[in-house]
Design a protein around this motif. Sequence first.
Motif, PDB file in Angstrom:
ATOM      1  N   ARG A   1       0.845  -1.434   0.004  1.00 61.54           N
ATOM      2  CA  ARG A   1       0.211   0.431   0.119  1.00 61.54           C
ATOM      3  C   ARG A   1       0.877   1.606   0.125  1.00 61.54           C
ATOM      4  N   GLU A   2       1.896   0.977   0.440  1.00 57.96           N
ATOM      5  CA  GLU A   2       2.699   2.394   0.222  1.00 57.96           C
ATOM      6  C   GLU A   2       3.815   2.601  -0.993  1.00 57.96           C
ATOM      7  N   LEU A   3       3.748   1.421  -1.527  1.00 53.18           N
ATOM      8  CA  LEU A   3       5.030   1.759  -2.409  1.00 53.18           C
ATOM      9  C   LEU A   3       4.501   3.179  -3.837  1.00 53.18           C
ATOM     10  N   PRO A   4       3.377   2.967  -3.410  1.00 50.76           N
ATOM     11  CA  PRO A   4       2.633   4.218  -4.715  1.00 50.76           C
ATOM     12  C   PRO A   4       3.456   5.209  -4.032  1.00 50.76           C
ATOM     13  N   ALA A   5       3.297   5.819  -2.833  1.00 49.19           N
ATOM     14  CA  ALA A   5       4.351   6.597  -2.835  1.00 49.19           C
ATOM     15  C   ALA A   5       5.673   6.941  -3.016  1.00 49.19           C
ATOM     16  N   MET A   6       6.532   5.327  -2.285  1.00 46.16           N
ATOM     17  CA  MET A   6       7.488   5.348  -2.559  1.00 46.16           C
ATOM     18  C   MET A   6       7.845   5.358  -4.345  1.00 46.16           C
ATOM     19  N   ALA A   7       7.402   5.250  -5.258  1.00 48.15           N
ATOM     20  CA  ALA A   7       7.777   5.086  -6.653  1.00 48.15           C
ATOM     21  C   ALA A   7       7.015   6.137  -6.900  1.00 48.15           C
ATOM     22  N   ASP A   8       6.359   6.946  -6.563  1.00 49.65           N
ATOM     23  CA  ASP A   8       6.049   8.395  -6.928  1.00 49.65           C
ATOM     24  C   ASP A   8       7.573   9.270  -6.431  1.00 49.65           C
ATOM     25  N   LEU A   9       8.272   9.264  -5.163  1.00 50.99           N
ATOM     26  CA  LEU A   9       8.919  10.090  -5.020  1.00 50.99           C
ATOM     27  C   LEU A   9      10.478   9.298  -5.424  1.00 50.99           C
ATOM     28  N   ALA A  10      10.265   8.324  -5.636  1.00 51.33           N
ATOM     29  CA  ALA A  10      11.734   8.027  -7.088  1.00 51.33           C
ATOM     30  C   ALA A  10      11.117   8.188  -8.650  1.00 51.33           C
ATOM     31  N   ARG A  11      10.175   8.477  -9.024  1.00 51.86           N
ATOM     32  CA  ARG A  11      10.356   9.320  -9.776  1.00 51.86           C
ATOM     33  C   ARG A  11       9.978  10.744 -10.511  1.00 51.86           C
ATOM     34  N   ARG A  12      10.107  11.091  -8.760  1.00 56.53           N
ATOM     35  CA  ARG A  12      10.009  12.604  -8.824  1.00 56.53           C
ATOM     36  C   ARG A  12      11.553  12.899  -8.285  1.00 56.53           C
ATOM     37  N   MET A  13      12.374  12.238  -8.348  1.00 57.87           N
ATOM     38  CA  MET A  13      13.189  12.569  -7.864  1.00 57.87           C
ATOM     39  C   MET A  13      14.382  12.170  -9.292  1.00 57.87           C
ATOM     40  N   GLY A  14      13.633  11.565 -10.319  1.00 60.32           N
ATOM     41  CA  GLY A  14      14.231  10.853 -11.559  1.00 60.32           C
ATOM     42  C   GLY A  14      14.789   9.837 -11.564  1.00 60.32           C
ATOM     43  N   VAL A  15      14.848   8.595 -10.380  1.00 63.57           N
ATOM     44  CA  VAL A  15      15.074   7.506  -9.708  1.00 63.57           C
ATOM     45  C   VAL A  15      13.644   6.058 -11.783  1.00 63.57           C
ATOM     46  N   THR A  16      15.071   5.615 -11.834  1.00 62.87           N
ATOM     47  CA  THR A  16      13.648   5.144 -12.677  1.00 62.87           C
ATOM     48  C   THR A  16      13.783   3.813 -12.943  1.00 62.87           C
ATOM     49  N   ARG A  17      14.662   3.844 -11.807  1.00 64.52           N
ATOM     50  CA  ARG A  17      15.249   1.298 -11.839  1.00 64.52           C
ATOM     51  C   ARG A  17      14.877   1.478  -9.977  1.00 64.52           C
ATOM     52  N   CYS A  18      14.412   0.160 -10.179  1.00 69.56           N
ATOM     53  CA  CYS A  18      13.784  -0.261  -8.873  1.00 69.56           C
ATOM     54  C   CYS A  18      14.582  -1.434  -8.960  1.00 69.56           C
ATOM     55  N   CYS A  19      15.054  -2.248  -8.011  1.00 72.34           N
ATOM     56  CA  CYS A  19      15.237  -3.888  -7.749  1.00 72.34           C
ATOM     57  C   CYS A  19      15.691  -4.689  -6.969  1.00 72.34           C
ATOM     58  N   THR A  20      15.402  -5.436  -6.379  1.00 71.30           N
ATOM     59  CA  THR A  20      15.383  -7.255  -5.786  1.00 71.30           C
ATOM     60  C   THR A  20      16.194  -8.327  -5.966  1.00 71.30           C
ATOM     61  N   TRP A  21      16.506  -9.201  -4.746  1.00 72.41           N
ATOM     62  CA  TRP A  21      16.557  -9.999  -4.871  1.00 72.41           C
ATOM     63  C   TRP A  21      16.075 -11.477  -4.765  1.00 72.41           C
ATOM     64  N   LEU A  22      16.937 -12.422  -5.638  1.00 75.54           N
ATOM     65  CA  LEU A  22      16.209 -14.014  -4.808  1.00 75.54           C
ATOM     66  C   LEU A  22      17.363 -14.841  -4.394  1.00 75.54           C
ATOM     67  N   TYR A  23      16.606 -15.198  -2.793  1.00 77.46           N
ATOM     68  CA  TYR A  23      17.457 -16.060  -2.421  1.00 77.46           C
ATOM     69  C   TYR A  23      17.392 -17.525  -3.384  1.00 77.46           C
ATOM     70  N   PRO A  24      18.687 -18.115  -3.321  1.00 77.74           N
ATOM     71  CA  PRO A  24      18.421 -19.367  -4.543  1.00 77.74           C
ATOM     72  C   PRO A  24      17.953 -20.544  -4.062  1.00 77.74           C
ATOM     73  N   ALA A  25      17.576 -20.551  -2.221  1.00 73.19           N
ATOM     74  CA  ALA A  25      16.974 -22.274  -1.454  1.00 73.19           C
ATOM     75  C   ALA A  25      15.716 -21.451  -0.711  1.00 73.19           C
ATOM     76  N   THR A  26      15.264 -22.460  -0.182  1.00 75.58           N
ATOM     77  CA  THR A  26      13.355 -22.719   0.744  1.00 75.58           C
ATOM     78  C   THR A  26      13.162 -23.825   1.536  1.00 75.58           C
ATOM     79  N   ASP A  27      13.020 -23.295   2.474  1.00 75.31           N
ATOM     80  CA  ASP A  27      12.484 -24.749   2.942  1.00 75.31           C
ATOM     81  C   ASP A  27      10.889 -25.261   3.186  1.00 75.31           C
ATOM     82  N   GLU A  28      10.313 -24.381   1.368  1.00 71.57           N
ATOM     83  CA  GLU A  28       8.915 -24.070   2.014  1.00 71.57           C
ATOM     84  C   GLU A  28       8.991 -24.637   0.635  1.00 71.57           C
TER      85      GLU A  28
END
Length: 173
Positions: A82-109
Motif C-alpha cells: 500500500r505504501e509502494l505508490p508513494a515511494m514510487a512517486d517519490l523515486a520518479r520525482r527524484m529522477g530514479v527509474t530503476r528499482c531492484c530486488t534479489w531472490l535467495y537461492p533456496a527455501t525450506d518451503e
Amino acid sequence: MIPALNPVTTGRNVPFLEFLDAASAAGFPALDYYIAPFARMAKEKSVDAAIQLLEERKLTLGSFGLPVEFRKDEGIFQEQLRELPAMADLARRMGVTRCCTWLYPATDEPVAEYTSRFIRRLRECAKILNEYGIRFGIEWVGPKTLRTMKHEFIHTIPGALELIGAIDQPSAM
C-alpha cells in the motif's frame, strides 16, 4: 553504466548521511540505496530537501531496493505494498527509474507454493512500479554455498528469466 555504491558492499551498517558522504568523497557519481530515508526527508521537510541531499554531494540515486517485504508474511506484504505508490512517486520525482530486488537461492518451503507466491507478489509490485515509469530488476543469487535449505530455488539466468516471464509485466526485467 554508471558506477554506484551499494550499502551491501560496505557492510550495511553505515548511517544514511555518512553513507552519502562516503560515496561522494570516494568519487562515486551514483548510489543504489533504500528509498525510505529519502521518503522520511520528503515527509519531514520536502521532496526538494530529499533531492538536495544528493545534489549537494554531486550524487544521483541510480536505483532503489524494493521497499516491500515479499518473502514473508502476507500482512506485512500488503501493508508495505500500500505504501509502494508513494515511494514510487517519490523515486520518479527524484529522477530514479530503476528499482531492484534479489531472490535467495533456496527455501525450506515447497517450491511450487513458494514460486507461486513470489510470482503473485512480484507481479503486484511490478504493476505499481510500471505505473510510475520505473523498471524493476530481479537479481538471482547463484552460489552453491547459499543453497543450504531443503530445496534449491532460482539460482541461474534461465530460472530468473522464467520467473520474469511468469510475472509478465513490462517493467520487470
